[in-house]
Design a protein around this motif. Structure first.
Motif, PDB file in Angstrom:
ATOM      1  N   GLY A 107     108.483  68.896  66.018  1.00 12.88           N
ATOM      2  CA  GLY A 107     107.057  68.660  66.818  1.00 12.88           C
ATOM      3  C   GLY A 107     106.962  69.320  68.230  1.00 12.88           C
ATOM      4  O   GLY A 107     105.900  69.743  68.606  1.00 12.88           O
ATOM      5  N   ASN A 108     108.196  69.320  68.946  1.00 13.14           N
ATOM      6  CA  ASN A 108     108.093  69.798  70.206  1.00 13.14           C
ATOM      7  C   ASN A 108     107.915  71.163  70.445  1.00 13.14           C
ATOM      8  O   ASN A 108     108.877  72.138  69.761  1.00 13.14           O
ATOM      9  CB  ASN A 108     109.356  69.310  71.000  1.00 13.14           C
ATOM     10  CG  ASN A 108     109.494  69.918  72.461  1.00 13.14           C
ATOM     11  OD1 ASN A 108     109.846  71.052  72.947  1.00 13.14           O
ATOM     12  ND2 ASN A 108     108.946  68.981  73.284  1.00 13.14           N
ATOM     13  N   GLN A 120     107.368  73.295  61.839  1.00 13.37           N
ATOM     14  CA  GLN A 120     106.490  72.156  62.190  1.00 13.37           C
ATOM     15  C   GLN A 120     106.220  71.372  61.065  1.00 13.37           C
ATOM     16  O   GLN A 120     106.144  69.920  61.040  1.00 13.37           O
ATOM     17  CB  GLN A 120     105.036  72.786  62.404  1.00 13.37           C
ATOM     18  CG  GLN A 120     104.666  73.435  63.865  1.00 13.37           C
ATOM     19  CD  GLN A 120     103.324  73.444  63.993  1.00 13.37           C
ATOM     20  OE1 GLN A 120     102.349  73.063  64.379  1.00 13.37           O
ATOM     21  NE2 GLN A 120     102.902  75.034  64.194  1.00 13.37           N
ATOM     22  N   ARG A 124     110.697  74.083  69.073  1.00 11.25           N
ATOM     23  CA  ARG A 124     110.673  74.914  68.210  1.00 11.25           C
ATOM     24  C   ARG A 124     110.756  76.167  68.311  1.00 11.25           C
ATOM     25  O   ARG A 124     111.096  77.075  67.728  1.00 11.25           O
ATOM     26  CB  ARG A 124     109.206  74.558  67.531  1.00 11.25           C
ATOM     27  CG  ARG A 124     108.793  75.012  66.245  1.00 11.25           C
ATOM     28  CD  ARG A 124     107.837  74.266  65.789  1.00 11.25           C
ATOM     29  NE  ARG A 124     106.549  74.793  66.330  1.00 11.25           N
ATOM     30  CZ  ARG A 124     105.746  73.825  67.123  1.00 11.25           C
ATOM     31  NH1 ARG A 124     106.036  72.450  67.194  1.00 11.25           N
ATOM     32  NH2 ARG A 124     104.551  74.254  67.776  1.00 11.25           N
TER      33      ARG A 124
END
Length: 296
Positions: free
Chosen positions: A106-107, A101, A111
């Motif tokens: 961000g996804n 992060q 991730r």
């Protein structure tokens, strides 16, 4: 990718001249930076990793100025320092997710796939739920590599990664680092000659802030063929042999002191026999005039 370092110098506030006009050129693959403790290896690594300023010189990652464009360099960099802290009460999986992060992944689904894939890559998948505080030294190092790989770095720096690891963990680490070096510049900073001879296609020897040698291990060893000799002596004789010969290393075995000397002119007398050169001879022959061989 290519990393070009030219005349890099650094002097600390206490007067220690850590880097003295260091110049090196590195391309994809494993590059070993070999030297004794205090040689300037970590200072060079921290400078390239944008963690400290240089006094003079330059460093370019392709056309990117490493010393001026720190944010861009950090996006391309994976760094495993000699000592790094871990949160002991958090799992490897959660910690890697947090680091991902911070690096801009961000996804959540992307991730998760990234984190699980990295844990599989470093052979920690089955231990992903364990707290980092329960990890062995080798497991922590492998976790360190996993966090360094987040963001698909083009330059990876590992500083003394095998110090304190048992032989089995070192072998696992060797295999992992070898895989990483295929499409990435990997700089391995170490004082362990075996690490370089096992892993690296190119290397440099640094001592007291200066580059003493740069090349490939095979050529470096060949340059010493027919020049290394060995003999077992009593410990009381070492002073005499140091006065008469170029003693590059000593090793105590079964009460006898085995010395290795460098002599490029002719085979010495006094019972010396030819020895097959190795990378340790290259290392010791370069630093012997800078560091007391008694400390090697």
């Amino acid at each position: 990718m290519k990393l070009t370092i030219n005349n890099l110098s650094k002097t600390y506030a206490n007067g220690v001249h850590a880097l003295k006009d260091v110049s090196l050129t590195l391309s994809n693959g494993m590059f070993g930076l070999l030297g004794p403790n205090g040689a300037g290896k970590s200072s060079l690594m921290r400078t390239i990793a944008t963690l400290q300023e240089a006094d003079s010189g330059s460093a370019l990652l392709d056309d990117l100025d490493v010393l001026k464009n720190k944010t861009q360099v950090r996006q391309l960099l994976g760094y495993l320092p000699q000592e790094f802290g871990v949160y002991p009460r958090i799992s490897a999986e959660r910690m890697l997710d947090h680091i991902a992060q911070l690096k801009g992944v961000g996804n959540a689904g992307e991730r998760k796939d990234l984190v699980l894939g990295l844990l599989e890559k470093v052979n920690l998948f089955k231990d992903r739920k364990k707290h980092l505080g329960t990890y062995s030294g080798g497991m922590k190092q492998r976790f360190g590599i996993a966090q360094a790989l987040i963001g698909d770095p083009k330059l990876i720096i590992v500083d003394e990664p095998t110090a304190g690891l048992d032989p089995a963990e070192r072998n696992r680490f060797y295999n992992l680092l070898s895989q990483l070096g295929e499409n990435t510049i990997v700089i391995l900073s170490t004082h362990i000659v075996e690490d370089v001879s096992t892993l690296c296609s190119k290397f440099a020897i640094i001592c007291l802030g200066e580059v003493l040698y740069s090349g490939d291990p095979e050529t470096a060893v060949k340059e010493l063929e027919g020049k290394i000799y060995t003999k077992a002596i009593s410990q009381s004789e070492i002073g005499y042999y140091r006065d008469v010969h170029n003693v590059i290393s000593t090793q105590l075995k079964s009460g006898k002191l085995h010395i290795r000397i460098l002599d490029g002119d002719s085979q010495p007398n006094n019972g010396f026999i030819p020895a097959t050169p190795n990378l340790e001879d290259v290392y010791f022959s370069n630093i012997a005039t800078r560091v007391d061989v008694n400390t090697m």
